[in-house]
Design a protein around this motif. Structure first.
Motif, PDB file in Angstrom:
ATOM      1  N   CYS A  24      11.726  11.804  50.476  1.00 27.00           N
ATOM      2  CA  CYS A  24      11.363  12.585  49.282  1.00 27.00           C
ATOM      3  C   CYS A  24      12.378  12.348  48.173  1.00 27.00           C
ATOM      4  O   CYS A  24      13.584  12.389  48.407  1.00 27.00           O
ATOM      5  CB  CYS A  24      11.315  14.072  49.647  1.00 27.00           C
ATOM      6  N   CYS A  27      10.357  14.435  43.067  1.00 27.49           N
ATOM      7  CA  CYS A  27       9.619  14.245  41.814  1.00 27.49           C
ATOM      8  C   CYS A  27       8.822  15.491  41.410  1.00 27.49           C
ATOM      9  O   CYS A  27       8.473  15.659  40.247  1.00 27.49           O
ATOM     10  CB  CYS A  27       8.680  13.048  41.938  1.00 27.49           C
ATOM     11  N   CYS A  63       1.569  12.310  47.859  1.00 29.73           N
ATOM     12  CA  CYS A  63       3.003  12.071  47.685  1.00 29.73           C
ATOM     13  C   CYS A  63       3.258  10.572  47.529  1.00 29.73           C
ATOM     14  O   CYS A  63       2.858   9.781  48.383  1.00 29.73           O
ATOM     15  CB  CYS A  63       3.775  12.614  48.890  1.00 29.73           C
TER      16      CYS A  63
HETATM   17  S1  SF4 Z   1       5.574  14.491  45.852  1.00 29.94           S
HETATM   18 FE1  SF4 Z   1       6.867  16.146  46.695  1.00 29.94          FE
HETATM   19  S2  SF4 Z   1       7.427  15.431  48.750  1.00 29.94           S
HETATM   20 FE2  SF4 Z   1       6.694  13.672  47.637  1.00 29.94          FE
HETATM   21  S3  SF4 Z   1       8.525  12.721  46.761  1.00 29.94           S
HETATM   22 FE3  SF4 Z   1       7.694  14.102  45.212  1.00 29.94          FE
HETATM   23  S4  SF4 Z   1       8.781  16.076  45.545  1.00 29.94           S
HETATM   24 FE4  SF4 Z   1       9.073  14.806  47.391  1.00 29.94          FE
END
Ligand code: SF4
Ligand code: SF4
Length: 86
Positions: A24, A27, A63
Motif C-alpha cells: 500500500c 494513495c 487498489c
Molecule cells: S487504494 Fe488504498 S490500499 Fe491501495 S494503495 Fe491506495 S491507500 Fe493503499
C-alpha cells in the motif's frame, strides 16, 4: 443473500477479514472509491468501518497496488473490473 445463507453472509461480511499489505502506498483511492464511506485512512493505511461496509469488494479490486486482500484467499484470484470501467 442474507435470507438464503444467513450464516454464510455473516461470515463473509466481517471486515476483520479484509487487510492491507505492505505494498500500500497510501494513495487513498480505496477510501475515495468506497460507495458507502466504509474506509478511513489512518496513518496512510485503510481501516474499515464494519457497520458501513456492504462487502462489495470494490476496494480490493480497484487498489492500484492490489494491496487489499480478503483473508488469504484473494491474492491468487487477481483483480476484476467490468470492461466498461477499464
Ligand atoms: S487504494 Fe488504498 S490500499 Fe491501495 S494503495 Fe491506495 S491507500 Fe493503499
Ligand atoms: S468492500 Fe465495498 S463497501 Fe466495503 S469497504 Fe470495500 S469498497 Fe467499501
Amino acid at each position: 443473500m442474507e435470507l438464503v445463507y444467513p450464516g454464510f453472509y455473516k461470515r463473509l461480511s466481517k471486515t476483520s477479514h479484509l487487510h492491507v499489505e505492505d505494498s500500500c502506498v497510501g494513495c487513498g483511492l480505496c477510501a475515495q472509491n468506497c460507495p458507502v464511506g466504509a474506509i478511513e485512512l489512518k496513518n496512510g493505511k485503510p481501516t474499515w468501518i464494519q457497520k458501513n461496509c456492504v462487502m462489495c469488494l470494490s476496494c480490493l479490486h480497484r487498489c492500484q497496488k492490489f494491496a487489499i486482500q480478503y483473508e488469504d484467499k484473494t491474492r491468487n484470484h487477481g483483480q476484476y473490473l467490468h470492461p466498461d470501467e477499464i
